[in-house]
Design an enzyme around this catalytic site. Structure first.
Site, PDB file in Angstrom:
ATOM      1  N   HIS A   1     -97.734  -1.907 -43.185  1.00  0.00           N
ATOM      2  CA  HIS A   1     -97.440  -2.816 -42.072  1.00  0.00           C
ATOM      3  C   HIS A   1     -97.657  -2.043 -40.777  1.00  0.00           C
ATOM      4  O   HIS A   1     -96.961  -1.053 -40.531  1.00  0.00           O
ATOM      5  CB  HIS A   1     -95.988  -3.301 -42.142  1.00  0.00           C
ATOM      6  CG  HIS A   1     -95.688  -4.015 -43.416  1.00  0.00           C
ATOM      7  ND1 HIS A   1     -95.792  -5.377 -43.545  1.00  0.00           N
ATOM      8  CD2 HIS A   1     -95.334  -3.549 -44.642  1.00  0.00           C
ATOM      9  CE1 HIS A   1     -95.489  -5.728 -44.793  1.00  0.00           C
ATOM     10  NE2 HIS A   1     -95.216  -4.626 -45.481  1.00  0.00           N
TER      11      HIS A   1
ATOM     12  N   LYS B   1    -102.712 -12.300 -49.313  1.00  0.00           N
ATOM     13  CA  LYS B   1    -101.360 -11.886 -49.656  1.00  0.00           C
ATOM     14  C   LYS B   1    -100.459 -13.080 -49.925  1.00  0.00           C
ATOM     15  O   LYS B   1    -100.362 -13.998 -49.114  1.00  0.00           O
ATOM     16  CB  LYS B   1    -100.790 -11.066 -48.489  1.00  0.00           C
ATOM     17  CG  LYS B   1     -99.353 -10.641 -48.660  1.00  0.00           C
ATOM     18  CD  LYS B   1     -99.194  -9.590 -49.749  1.00  0.00           C
ATOM     19  CE  LYS B   1     -97.746  -9.305 -50.046  1.00  0.00           C
ATOM     20  NZ  LYS B   1     -97.342  -7.959 -49.724  1.00  0.00           N
TER      21      LYS B   1
ATOM     22  N   HIS C   1     -96.037  -2.781 -54.374  1.00  0.00           N
ATOM     23  CA  HIS C   1     -94.761  -2.055 -54.321  1.00  0.00           C
ATOM     24  C   HIS C   1     -93.857  -2.378 -55.514  1.00  0.00           C
ATOM     25  O   HIS C   1     -92.763  -2.900 -55.341  1.00  0.00           O
ATOM     26  CB  HIS C   1     -94.031  -2.257 -52.991  1.00  0.00           C
ATOM     27  CG  HIS C   1     -94.005  -3.671 -52.461  1.00  0.00           C
ATOM     28  ND1 HIS C   1     -93.591  -4.749 -53.204  1.00  0.00           N
ATOM     29  CD2 HIS C   1     -94.346  -4.167 -51.240  1.00  0.00           C
ATOM     30  CE1 HIS C   1     -93.668  -5.838 -52.459  1.00  0.00           C
ATOM     31  NE2 HIS C   1     -94.121  -5.515 -51.277  1.00  0.00           N
TER      32      HIS C   1
ATOM     33  N   HIS D   1     -96.356 -10.133 -53.327  1.00  0.00           N
ATOM     34  CA  HIS D   1     -94.973  -9.686 -53.204  1.00  0.00           C
ATOM     35  C   HIS D   1     -94.268 -10.292 -54.412  1.00  0.00           C
ATOM     36  O   HIS D   1     -93.982 -11.487 -54.431  1.00  0.00           O
ATOM     37  CB  HIS D   1     -94.332 -10.151 -51.894  1.00  0.00           C
ATOM     38  CG  HIS D   1     -92.950  -9.616 -51.714  1.00  0.00           C
ATOM     39  ND1 HIS D   1     -92.632  -8.605 -50.845  1.00  0.00           N
ATOM     40  CD2 HIS D   1     -91.797  -9.910 -52.369  1.00  0.00           C
ATOM     41  CE1 HIS D   1     -91.351  -8.319 -50.944  1.00  0.00           C
ATOM     42  NE2 HIS D   1     -90.811  -9.096 -51.864  1.00  0.00           N
TER      43      HIS D   1
ATOM     44  N   HIS E   1    -101.363  -0.513 -48.885  1.00  0.00           N
ATOM     45  CA  HIS E   1    -100.357  -1.504 -48.451  1.00  0.00           C
ATOM     46  C   HIS E   1     -99.564  -0.918 -47.299  1.00  0.00           C
ATOM     47  O   HIS E   1     -98.712  -0.053 -47.488  1.00  0.00           O
ATOM     48  CB  HIS E   1     -99.406  -1.864 -49.603  1.00  0.00           C
ATOM     49  CG  HIS E   1     -98.338  -2.853 -49.211  1.00  0.00           C
ATOM     50  ND1 HIS E   1     -98.043  -3.956 -49.975  1.00  0.00           N
ATOM     51  CD2 HIS E   1     -97.507  -2.927 -48.144  1.00  0.00           C
ATOM     52  CE1 HIS E   1     -97.065  -4.655 -49.402  1.00  0.00           C
ATOM     53  NE2 HIS E   1     -96.722  -4.036 -48.281  1.00  0.00           N
TER      54      HIS E   1
ATOM     55  N   ASP F   1     -96.272   0.812 -48.180  1.00  0.00           N
ATOM     56  CA  ASP F   1     -95.378  -0.234 -47.669  1.00  0.00           C
ATOM     57  C   ASP F   1     -94.578   0.290 -46.477  1.00  0.00           C
ATOM     58  O   ASP F   1     -93.446  -0.142 -46.235  1.00  0.00           O
ATOM     59  CB  ASP F   1     -94.442  -0.774 -48.755  1.00  0.00           C
ATOM     60  CG  ASP F   1     -93.797  -2.095 -48.338  1.00  0.00           C
ATOM     61  OD1 ASP F   1     -94.297  -2.732 -47.397  1.00  0.00           O
ATOM     62  OD2 ASP F   1     -92.774  -2.467 -48.955  1.00  0.00           O
TER      63      ASP F   1
HETATM   64  C1  NCD Z   1     -91.747  -5.417 -45.190  1.00  0.00           C
HETATM   65  C2  NCD Z   1     -91.792  -5.619 -43.687  1.00  0.00           C
HETATM   66  O1  NCD Z   1     -90.928  -5.113 -42.999  1.00  0.00           O
HETATM   67  O2  NCD Z   1     -92.718  -6.278 -43.199  1.00  0.00           O
HETATM   68  N1  NCD Z   1     -90.431  -5.004 -45.568  1.00  0.00           N
HETATM   69  C3  NCD Z   1     -90.078  -4.365 -46.700  1.00  0.00           C
HETATM   70  O3  NCD Z   1     -88.873  -4.181 -46.931  1.00  0.00           O
HETATM   71  N2  NCD Z   1     -90.977  -3.922 -47.536  1.00  0.00           N
HETATM   72  C4  NCD Z   1     -92.161  -6.655 -45.870  1.00  0.00           C
HETATM   73  C5  NCD Z   1     -92.497  -6.471 -47.323  1.00  0.00           C
HETATM   74  O4  NCD Z   1     -93.468  -5.842 -47.679  1.00  0.00           O
HETATM   75  O5  NCD Z   1     -91.737  -6.998 -48.148  1.00  0.00           O
HETATM   76 ZN    ZN Z   2     -94.925  -4.607 -47.482  1.00  0.00          ZN
END
Ligand code: NCD
Ligand code: ZN
Length: 344
Positions: free
Chosen positions: A15, A99, A174, A136, A13, A247
């Site tokens: 971003h 997702k 997460h 989520h 996971h 995450d």
């Molecule tokens: C994530 C993001 O910034 O894209 N932020 C976070 O606080 N984890 C989005 C997510 O996974 O909820």
């Molecule tokens: Zn995330």
């Protein structure tokens, strides 16, 4: 134990974002991980296989020379996703999950699902084609206390989905509470969870340590110490239901240090070191390899990686910021020393 050689890990996971942020996020993730499940919450969400294919090409183009990295793509479930799109995704071979963001739950989630029941035909198609549902796991109802939103999601939504779709693979992403650990433990093997390094290392007190700490603000929000300890127990338990998902979520510094700051903690620069510190804190470094390099791959039905990485108990300084062409990112543990390092 001062040295640990483990099979190369995967991050289930992350971003990576797009455009000017990609070179830095891809450089960091590919330095440690062979594969990563890439979140689809771009400003323009990745809602189709065709968008995922193009995004994947942009990620591949950002890999530093000499690194091998395989981005595993995901689609963003919306109120308009169709069962036909699920079939396309499966046939593509590049999409590894879909997702679910409840609309408005977190960063770039405005296109999220408003009514999961309205999507049951899509979940049926996912179950049929063996496409995992990545969740989520929070409700967005402003009347529910922010610290209870995960627990209420389990009770009001997930318990129903698990019952209605007995063969659907589900990753509760997460997780942040002992309630989620209890829930996942009680399900069959097709329900698993990822755990971040920052939720293993921080509790909600760290949000207000001498003042408000925007770089510790993420969603789901940090919880009480008893929950952190439950996550740590789950991570080192040896149960294949729990595996690594950082995450890691980069945001430009000024969008976090603001009157209404973004949610997300950036850990990709030192992800394995942070997990090593957490596992080491409970004398369980021997459990790190399965958590980081085996259980997730098995769940996603991927071959185990062939390479290895070496972690050593050796101090490294984390810089105060990382620069990229669009600004800077403040990393987790910025300006501090970590007592573990990954050796090339
Ligand atoms: C994530 C993001 O910034 O894209 N932020 C976070 O606080 N984890 C989005 C997510 O996974 O909820
Ligand atoms: Zn995330």
């Amino acid at each position: 134990m001062d040295e640990l050689v483990i099979r190369q890990p995967d991050d289930f996971h992350i971003h990576l974002r797009d455009d000017e942020m990609l070179p830095l996020s891809v450089e960091h993730v590919s330095a440690q991980f062979h594969r990563a499940i890439v979140m689809p919450n771009l400003r323009l969400p990745v809602v189709s296989t065709s968008m995922a294919t193009k995004y994947r090409k942009r990620i591949l183009a950002a890999i530093p020379t000499g690194q091998l990295f395989n981005p595993l793509m995901t689609l963003y479930l919306t109120d308009r996703t169709t069962p036909a799109e699920i079939l396309l995704a499966k046939e593509s071979g590049i999409v590894h999950g879909v997702k679910y963001y409840p609309a408005g739950a977190t960063t770039n989630s405005d296109s999220g699902v408003t009514d999961l029941e309205g999507r049951f035909k899509v979940l049926e198609a996912m179950m049929m084609h063996g496409v995992p549902l990545l969740l989520h796991g929070e409700v967005t109802d402003k009347d529910v206390d922010i610290f209870d939103r995960e627990k209420v999601f389990l009770d009001s939504i997930l318990s129903r989905v698990v019952k209605e779709f007995p063969d659907l693979k589900i990753v509760l992403e997460h997780i942040t509470t002992s309630d989620s650990v209890d829930f996942v433990d009680a399900c069959s093997d097709r329900v698993a969870a990822t755990i971040t390094a920052h939720h293993l290392l921080l509790n909600r007190g760290d949000l207000f340590d001498g003042g408000i700490r925007p770089h510790h603000y993420c969603l789901p929000i940090l919880k009480r110490e008893e929950h952190r300890l439950a996550l740590l127990r789950a991570a080192v338990s040896g149960s294949p239901k729990y595996f690594l998902g950082t995450d890691s979520a980069p945001h430009e510094t000024h969008t976090k240090e603001a009157s209404c700051g973004c949610a997300g903690v950036y850990t990709a620069h030192a992800a394995m070191e942070c997990y090593a510190i957490a596992f080491d804190s409970v004398g369980s470094l021997d459990k790190l390899e399965n958590f980081a390099s085996t259980f997730g791959a098995r769940f996603y039905e991927l071959p185990l990686n062939m390479g290895h990485i070496k972690l050593v108990r050796k101090e490294q300084m984390i810089p105060p910021t990382y620069a990229y062409s669009g600004g800077t990112i403040v990393p987790f543990r910025a300006g501090q020393a970590l007592n573990w390092s990954v050796e090339a």
